[in-house]
Design an enzyme around this catalytic site. Structure first.
Site, PDB file in Angstrom:
ATOM      1  N   ASN A 159       0.875  -1.173   0.000  1.00 26.22           N
ATOM      2  CA  ASN A 159       0.000   0.000   0.000  1.00 26.22           C
ATOM      3  C   ASN A 159       0.913   1.224   0.000  1.00 26.22           C
ATOM      4  O   ASN A 159       1.468   1.579   1.023  1.00 26.22           O
ATOM      5  CB  ASN A 159      -0.897  -0.037   1.251  1.00 26.22           C
ATOM      6  CG  ASN A 159      -1.686   1.246   1.426  1.00 26.22           C
ATOM      7  OD1 ASN A 159      -1.842   2.025   0.487  1.00 26.22           O
ATOM      8  ND2 ASN A 159      -2.193   1.468   2.635  1.00 26.22           N
ATOM      9  N   TRP A 160       1.051   1.815  -1.170  1.00 29.66           N
ATOM     10  CA  TRP A 160       1.993   2.935  -1.304  1.00 29.66           C
ATOM     11  C   TRP A 160       1.472   4.238  -0.711  1.00 29.66           C
ATOM     12  O   TRP A 160       2.192   5.223  -0.653  1.00 29.66           O
ATOM     13  CB  TRP A 160       2.324   3.168  -2.787  1.00 29.66           C
ATOM     14  CG  TRP A 160       3.281   2.175  -3.361  1.00 29.66           C
ATOM     15  CD1 TRP A 160       3.924   1.162  -2.706  1.00 29.66           C
ATOM     16  CD2 TRP A 160       3.721   2.126  -4.728  1.00 29.66           C
ATOM     17  NE1 TRP A 160       4.729   0.480  -3.585  1.00 29.66           N
ATOM     18  CE2 TRP A 160       4.625   1.065  -4.837  1.00 29.66           C
ATOM     19  CE3 TRP A 160       3.427   2.883  -5.866  1.00 29.66           C
ATOM     20  CZ2 TRP A 160       5.249   0.724  -6.036  1.00 29.66           C
ATOM     21  CZ3 TRP A 160       4.038   2.552  -7.061  1.00 29.66           C
ATOM     22  CH2 TRP A 160       4.946   1.478  -7.140  1.00 29.66           C
ATOM     23  N   LYS A 161       0.189   4.272  -0.362  1.00 34.86           N
ATOM     24  CA  LYS A 161      -0.417   5.496   0.169  1.00 34.86           C
ATOM     25  C   LYS A 161      -0.128   6.665  -0.785  1.00 34.86           C
ATOM     26  O   LYS A 161      -0.095   6.459  -2.001  1.00 34.86           O
ATOM     27  CB  LYS A 161       0.091   5.753   1.589  1.00 34.86           C
ATOM     28  CG  LYS A 161      -0.086   4.519   2.471  1.00 34.86           C
ATOM     29  CD  LYS A 161       0.125   4.757   3.928  1.00 34.86           C
ATOM     30  CE  LYS A 161      -0.101   3.442   4.657  1.00 34.86           C
ATOM     31  NZ  LYS A 161      -0.032   3.556   6.095  1.00 34.86           N
ATOM     32  N   HIS A 190      -9.619   1.486   4.603  1.00 35.83           N
ATOM     33  CA  HIS A 190      -8.348   1.646   5.330  1.00 35.83           C
ATOM     34  C   HIS A 190      -8.571   2.611   6.501  1.00 35.83           C
ATOM     35  O   HIS A 190      -9.341   3.569   6.386  1.00 35.83           O
ATOM     36  CB  HIS A 190      -7.267   2.194   4.389  1.00 35.83           C
ATOM     37  CG  HIS A 190      -5.908   2.152   5.001  1.00 35.83           C
ATOM     38  ND1 HIS A 190      -5.477   3.096   5.899  1.00 35.83           N
ATOM     39  CD2 HIS A 190      -4.898   1.248   4.891  1.00 35.83           C
ATOM     40  CE1 HIS A 190      -4.251   2.784   6.305  1.00 35.83           C
ATOM     41  NE2 HIS A 190      -3.876   1.662   5.707  1.00 35.83           N
ATOM     42  N   GLU A 202      -6.913   4.989   7.597  1.00 37.62           N
ATOM     43  CA  GLU A 202      -6.649   6.405   7.283  1.00 37.62           C
ATOM     44  C   GLU A 202      -7.856   7.031   6.578  1.00 37.62           C
ATOM     45  O   GLU A 202      -8.160   8.209   6.766  1.00 37.62           O
ATOM     46  CB  GLU A 202      -5.363   6.530   6.440  1.00 37.62           C
ATOM     47  CG  GLU A 202      -4.135   6.257   7.302  1.00 37.62           C
ATOM     48  CD  GLU A 202      -2.935   5.697   6.567  1.00 37.62           C
ATOM     49  OE1 GLU A 202      -2.886   5.752   5.324  1.00 37.62           O
ATOM     50  OE2 GLU A 202      -2.032   5.182   7.258  1.00 37.62           O
ATOM     51  N   SER A 244       3.324  -2.035  10.246  1.00 34.76           N
ATOM     52  CA  SER A 244       4.778  -2.113  10.424  1.00 34.76           C
ATOM     53  C   SER A 244       5.370  -3.471  10.042  1.00 34.76           C
ATOM     54  O   SER A 244       6.337  -3.933  10.660  1.00 34.76           O
ATOM     55  CB  SER A 244       5.168  -1.727  11.855  1.00 34.76           C
ATOM     56  OG  SER A 244       4.789  -0.383  12.114  1.00 34.76           O
ATOM     57  N   GLY A 300       2.507   2.356  10.636  1.00 34.94           N
ATOM     58  CA  GLY A 300       3.485   3.428  10.457  1.00 34.94           C
ATOM     59  C   GLY A 300       4.207   3.834  11.732  1.00 34.94           C
ATOM     60  O   GLY A 300       4.862   4.864  11.781  1.00 34.94           O
ATOM     61  N   GLU A 318      -5.554  -4.658  10.570  1.00 35.62           N
ATOM     62  CA  GLU A 318      -4.499  -3.676  10.809  1.00 35.62           C
ATOM     63  C   GLU A 318      -4.789  -2.895  12.089  1.00 35.62           C
ATOM     64  O   GLU A 318      -5.585  -1.940  12.069  1.00 35.62           O
ATOM     65  CB  GLU A 318      -4.430  -2.685   9.641  1.00 35.62           C
ATOM     66  CG  GLU A 318      -4.112  -3.326   8.321  1.00 35.62           C
ATOM     67  CD  GLU A 318      -3.529  -2.311   7.343  1.00 35.62           C
ATOM     68  OE1 GLU A 318      -2.433  -2.575   6.841  1.00 35.62           O
ATOM     69  OE2 GLU A 318      -4.151  -1.257   7.113  1.00 35.62           O
ATOM     70  N   GLY A 339       2.712  -0.991   4.188  1.00 39.20           N
ATOM     71  CA  GLY A 339       2.875   0.392   3.757  1.00 39.20           C
ATOM     72  C   GLY A 339       4.339   0.703   3.488  1.00 39.20           C
ATOM     73  O   GLY A 339       4.886   0.369   2.431  1.00 39.20           O
ATOM     74  N   GLY A 340       4.986   1.306   4.471  1.00 41.85           N
ATOM     75  CA  GLY A 340       6.355   1.814   4.324  1.00 41.85           C
ATOM     76  C   GLY A 340       7.330   0.860   3.654  1.00 41.85           C
ATOM     77  O   GLY A 340       8.065   1.251   2.729  1.00 41.85           O
TER      78      GLY A 340
HETATM   79  P1  PGA Z   1       2.805   0.365   7.486  1.00 44.70           P
HETATM   80  O1  PGA Z   1       1.336   0.615   6.879  1.00 44.70           O
HETATM   81  O2  PGA Z   1       3.284  -0.956   6.936  1.00 44.70           O
HETATM   82  O3  PGA Z   1       3.626   1.519   7.000  1.00 44.70           O
HETATM   83  O4  PGA Z   1       2.657   0.308   8.967  1.00 44.70           O
HETATM   84  C1  PGA Z   1       0.416  -0.435   6.765  1.00 44.70           C
HETATM   85  C2  PGA Z   1      -0.874   0.057   6.148  1.00 44.70           C
HETATM   86  O5  PGA Z   1      -1.325   1.162   6.484  1.00 44.70           O
HETATM   87  O6  PGA Z   1      -1.481  -0.634   5.312  1.00 44.70           O
END
Ligand code: PGA
Length: 252
Positions: free
Chosen positions: A9-11, A94, A96, A212, A172, A166, A233-234
């Site tokens: 997930n590149w956001k 998600h 966010e 994470s 993050g 999640e 994500g990251g």
């Molecule tokens: P993260 O994000 O791996 O950077 O913690 C996960 C996500 O939001 O899908």
């Protein structure tokens, strides 16, 4: 046997050049979809470019979509158009989006129905905040999210659904849930699906962990009975790191 699924997930990261460079770096080395599903979910304006240039083992996903087919919804993206340009997945709900963009359990449910209408594979995100975990209310909270998200879906739809568990406090933050915490909540989700549908459906549905995840911890997470993959994500932004993650999926 559930096939592992690793999704990046590149956001809201990467320019077009950066995204294409990533695709050229990973294309030759993404493992066969026979063994693991590998997905990259990017910003909407990049979707078509990535669909055109990706190798056969990689799938491309959107990070959101609208629940109506078309209409006066300025700024939104339709599932119909996503299918039309070759997108295969859509992340839905998600945390966010729930936190910053008024996504509700009801809109999440409508979006899942709409995704299936246009042959998109939904990745439904659920997960609790730190307050909820510390109050020992995780299971009740996640159960309610899952029940509302799945409203009026058929057995067939739910058996092919991907859920990403999640915990918000792990996203993050570098604070991964322990493999036991992740597995226990994922088992609880499977149990909710079993109660609502059947044990067959609950055994077929794939449930990822997210929060994470990185090359250094993915193997131990995937070693757990009920964790079928990861939403990352990251650590999905870097091509080498992404390949390590999908290779870990290969070894599950
Ligand atoms: P993260 O994000 O791996 O950077 O913690 C996960 C996500 O939001 O899908």
């Amino acid at each position: 046997m559930r096939k592992p699924i690793i999704a990046g997930n590149w956001k809201m990261f990467k320019t077009r050049d950066e995204a294409l460079q990533f695709i050229y770096q990973v294309n030759q080395n993404v493992p066969s979809t026979e063994f693991v599903d590998s997905v990259v979910c990017c910003q909407a304006p990049l979707l078509r470019d990535l669909v055109k240039r990706k190798g056969e083992n990689l799938a491309i996903g959107a990070q959101n979509m609208h629940y109506e087919t078309n209409g006066a919804f300025t700024g939104e993206v339709s599932a119909q158009l996503l299918e039309n340009i070759g997108v295969e997945y859509a992340v839905i709900g998600h945390s966010e989006r729930r936190e910053y963009f008024n996504e509700t359990d009801e809109s999440v449910n409508k979006k899942i129905h709409q995704a299936y209408r246009f042959n998109l594979q939904p990745i439904l995100c659920v997960g609790e905040s730190l307050d909820i975990r510390e109050a020992n209310e995780t299971n009740a909270f996640v159960k309610a999210q899952v029940e509302k998200a799945l409203k009026d879906l058929t057995d067939e739809q739910v058996s092919t659904l991907v859920i990403a568990y999640e915990p918000i406090w792990a996203i993050g933050t570098g604070k991964t849930a322990t493999k036991e915490q992740a597995n226990d909540t994922i088992k609880e989700i499977r149990n909710v699906v079993k109660e609502l549908y059947s044990s067959k459906v609950s055994e077929e549905l794939r449930i990822q962990y997210g929060g994470s995840v990185k090359p250094a911890n993915i193997k131990e997470l995937l070693s757990m009975s009920d964790i079928d993959g990861a939403l990352v994500g990251g650590a999905s932004l870097d091509a080498v790191s992404f390949l390590e993650l999908v290779e870990a999926g290969l070894k599950k």
